[in-house]
Design an enzyme around this catalytic site. Structure first.
Site, PDB file in Angstrom:
ATOM      1  N   HIS A 120       0.813  -1.224   0.000  1.00  0.00           N
ATOM      2  CA  HIS A 120       0.000   0.000   0.000  1.00  0.00           C
ATOM      3  C   HIS A 120       0.842   1.268   0.000  1.00  0.00           C
ATOM      4  O   HIS A 120       0.374   2.319   0.433  1.00  0.00           O
ATOM      5  CB  HIS A 120      -0.964  -0.005   1.201  1.00  0.00           C
ATOM      6  CG  HIS A 120      -2.050  -1.031   1.096  1.00  0.00           C
ATOM      7  ND1 HIS A 120      -2.737  -1.525   2.191  1.00  0.00           N
ATOM      8  CD2 HIS A 120      -2.582  -1.663   0.020  1.00  0.00           C
ATOM      9  CE1 HIS A 120      -3.637  -2.414   1.780  1.00  0.00           C
ATOM     10  NE2 HIS A 120      -3.553  -2.521   0.478  1.00  0.00           N
ATOM     11  N   CYS A 149       2.877  21.259  -3.822  1.00  0.00           N
ATOM     12  CA  CYS A 149       4.142  21.105  -4.560  1.00  0.00           C
ATOM     13  C   CYS A 149       4.609  22.487  -5.017  1.00  0.00           C
ATOM     14  O   CYS A 149       3.815  23.443  -5.015  1.00  0.00           O
ATOM     15  CB  CYS A 149       3.813  20.212  -5.758  1.00  0.00           C
ATOM     16  SG  CYS A 149       5.130  19.928  -6.922  1.00  0.00           S
ATOM     17  N   GLY A 188      -1.311  -9.773  12.290  1.00  0.00           N
ATOM     18  CA  GLY A 188      -1.941  -8.483  12.604  1.00  0.00           C
ATOM     19  C   GLY A 188      -2.723  -7.861  11.467  1.00  0.00           C
ATOM     20  O   GLY A 188      -2.689  -6.653  11.284  1.00  0.00           O
ATOM     21  N   THR A 189      -3.414  -8.700  10.730  1.00  0.00           N
ATOM     22  CA  THR A 189      -4.305  -8.131   9.697  1.00  0.00           C
ATOM     23  C   THR A 189      -5.694  -8.730   9.839  1.00  0.00           C
ATOM     24  O   THR A 189      -5.832  -9.935  10.081  1.00  0.00           O
ATOM     25  CB  THR A 189      -3.761  -8.341   8.263  1.00  0.00           C
ATOM     26  OG1 THR A 189      -4.740  -7.863   7.328  1.00  0.00           O
ATOM     27  CG2 THR A 189      -3.415  -9.777   7.941  1.00  0.00           C
TER      28      THR A 189
HETATM   29  P1  NAD Z   1      -6.933  -3.731  10.567  1.00  0.00           P
HETATM   30  O1  NAD Z   1      -6.936  -2.548  11.440  1.00  0.00           O
HETATM   31  O2  NAD Z   1      -8.105  -3.972   9.704  1.00  0.00           O
HETATM   32  O3  NAD Z   1      -6.747  -5.038  11.471  1.00  0.00           O
HETATM   33  C1  NAD Z   1      -5.753  -5.108  12.428  1.00  0.00           C
HETATM   34  C2  NAD Z   1      -5.696  -6.535  12.926  1.00  0.00           C
HETATM   35  O4  NAD Z   1      -4.605  -6.656  13.808  1.00  0.00           O
HETATM   36  C3  NAD Z   1      -6.946  -6.976  13.670  1.00  0.00           C
HETATM   37  O5  NAD Z   1      -7.330  -8.252  13.204  1.00  0.00           O
HETATM   38  C4  NAD Z   1      -6.487  -7.037  15.144  1.00  0.00           C
HETATM   39  O6  NAD Z   1      -7.129  -8.070  15.861  1.00  0.00           O
HETATM   40  C5  NAD Z   1      -5.017  -7.329  14.982  1.00  0.00           C
HETATM   41  N1  NAD Z   1      -4.181  -6.818  16.069  1.00  0.00           N
HETATM   42  C6  NAD Z   1      -4.268  -5.618  16.700  1.00  0.00           C
HETATM   43  N2  NAD Z   1      -3.298  -5.505  17.626  1.00  0.00           N
HETATM   44  C7  NAD Z   1      -2.576  -6.643  17.569  1.00  0.00           C
HETATM   45  C8  NAD Z   1      -1.454  -7.124  18.274  1.00  0.00           C
HETATM   46  N3  NAD Z   1      -0.859  -6.401  19.217  1.00  0.00           N
HETATM   47  N4  NAD Z   1      -0.987  -8.351  17.985  1.00  0.00           N
HETATM   48  C9  NAD Z   1      -1.576  -9.136  17.037  1.00  0.00           C
HETATM   49  N5  NAD Z   1      -2.651  -8.726  16.324  1.00  0.00           N
HETATM   50  C10 NAD Z   1      -3.141  -7.492  16.581  1.00  0.00           C
HETATM   51  O7  NAD Z   1      -5.578  -3.692   9.712  1.00  0.00           O
HETATM   52  P2  NAD Z   1      -5.255  -4.221   8.239  1.00  0.00           P
HETATM   53  O8  NAD Z   1      -5.854  -5.556   8.022  1.00  0.00           O
HETATM   54  O9  NAD Z   1      -3.811  -4.042   8.055  1.00  0.00           O
HETATM   55  O10 NAD Z   1      -6.021  -3.218   7.293  1.00  0.00           O
HETATM   56  C11 NAD Z   1      -5.918  -1.827   7.524  1.00  0.00           C
HETATM   57  C12 NAD Z   1      -5.437  -1.010   6.354  1.00  0.00           C
HETATM   58  O11 NAD Z   1      -5.077   0.272   6.877  1.00  0.00           O
HETATM   59  C13 NAD Z   1      -4.192  -1.562   5.739  1.00  0.00           C
HETATM   60  O12 NAD Z   1      -4.404  -1.520   4.396  1.00  0.00           O
HETATM   61  C14 NAD Z   1      -3.065  -0.608   6.117  1.00  0.00           C
HETATM   62  O13 NAD Z   1      -2.447  -0.132   4.933  1.00  0.00           O
HETATM   63  C15 NAD Z   1      -3.730   0.617   6.690  1.00  0.00           C
HETATM   64  N6  NAD Z   1      -3.166   1.034   8.018  1.00  0.00           N
HETATM   65  C16 NAD Z   1      -1.815   1.046   8.182  1.00  0.00           C
HETATM   66  C17 NAD Z   1      -1.270   1.380   9.420  1.00  0.00           C
HETATM   67  C18 NAD Z   1       0.232   1.376   9.567  1.00  0.00           C
HETATM   68  O14 NAD Z   1       0.962   1.574   8.594  1.00  0.00           O
HETATM   69  N7  NAD Z   1       0.756   1.126  10.781  1.00  0.00           N
HETATM   70  C19 NAD Z   1      -2.121   1.727  10.481  1.00  0.00           C
HETATM   71  C20 NAD Z   1      -3.511   1.730  10.262  1.00  0.00           C
HETATM   72  C21 NAD Z   1      -4.022   1.357   9.012  1.00  0.00           C
END
Ligand code: NAD
Length: 250
Positions: A120, A149, A188-189
């Site tokens: 992403h 820009c 963690g997704t």
């Molecule tokens: P999501 O928020 O939909 O899901 C997060 C998952 O992680 C959940 O299933 C939750 O139970 C699990 N989780 C939370 N804390 C955890 C831990 N400590 N240990 C293990 N599991 C844990 O996230 P997604 O599926 O990645 O989709 C969100 C979209 O948003 C992605 O496309 C991403 O690009 C974007 N996003 C990115 C960030 C980042 O870069 N850090 C932050 C927020 C959203």
């Protein structure tokens, strides 16, 4: 129970010719960046349809930038946590081929992982919607929003909003990695964002073992996943590396 599954995962990793990790926002929660769908997730505060689609950005970049600025300051302060570090250790030990990440926070690279496929994009670069120039986020002072820009075009983080295509090269590489691995760690997704959520299916169809690491079950758990390590990614992945190391010594 969890200990047995850690042992089982450690053995499966050691036996696999190729292991790939797919990571999501949950792996960075313990670094202080909230995920989207967790209890203190960003979407509790910001409706994705209002903030995370490309149409919303184009219609009102100033409003979307207010949310991006808030998330950006968390990302800027964040450090890799033991889960990012554990994956970097696995790569160094020759046991992890690559990480396909949905995250845009650069924390895998900061932890030392070398082969990271950013599905992403990455928030450290901004793309001018008028001239197409890529600008380093650090060159921009976020005072009046949206940032612009030098050609006066609106700058957008070089990340994939809902409604935008996945960067072609990353998509191709991710599918290649998924289709050729023997084990996929899905960490963690929530696995609801397509096409990232298709990668475990591609891997499974090619014969891979799918192991989830998550606080809770997801839509993959029942139909795609072979087993789930339930709990905090940093605790579980650290324990996994420890188990692999101690089995290697034994
Ligand atoms: P999501 O928020 O939909 O899901 C997060 C998952 O992680 C959940 O299933 C939750 O139970 C699990 N989780 C939370 N804390 C955890 C831990 N400590 N240990 C293990 N599991 C844990 O996230 P997604 O599926 O990645 O989709 C969100 C979209 O948003 C992605 O496309 C991403 O690009 C974007 N996003 C990115 C960030 C980042 O870069 N850090 C932050 C927020 C959203």
């Amino acid at each position: 129970m969890e200990e047995d599954l850690i042992k089982k995962t450690a053995q499966a990793i050691r036996r696999s010719k190729k292991v790939v990790a797919l990571t999501g926002a949950g792996i960075s929660v313990e670094s202080g960046i909230p995920d989207f769908r967790g209890p203190s997730g960003l979407w509790e505060k910001f409706d994705p349809m209002e903030y995370a689609t490309i149409d919303a950005f184009i219609a009102n970049p100033q409003k979307v930038w207010a949310m991006l600025k808030e998330m950006g300051s968390l990302v800027e302060r964040a450090e890799p946590n033991p889960a990012h570090i554990a994956l970097a250790q696995l790569e160094k030990m020759g046991l992890l081929s690559s990480i396909v990440t949905q995250n845009i926070d650069n924390l895998h690279q900061a932890a030392g992982s070398k082969r990271v496929i950013e599905f992403h994009g990455n928030s450290s670069k901004l793309l001018c919607l008028s001239c197409g120039r890529l600008v380093d986020q650090k060159e921009i002072v976020l005072e009046s929003l949206p940032p612009r820009c030098s050609c006066s075009g609106v700058l957008k983080p070089d990340v994939v909003f809902f409604g935008e295509a996945i960067p072609w090269k990353a998509h191709l590489e991710a599918k290649e990695e998924a289709g050729s691995c023997e084990l996929m760690l899905v960490v963690g997704t929530s696995a609801v964002v397509a096409p990232a959520c298709d990668l475990p299916l591609i891997a499974k169809r090619a014969g891979a073992t799918i192991v989830e690491v998550n606080l809770e079950e997801t839509q993959l758990t029942q139909y795609i996943t072979h087993w789930i390590l339930k709990g905090s990614a940093s605790i579980l992945l650290q324990a996994l590396v420890k188990e692999i190391m101690s089995a290697g010594r034994g």
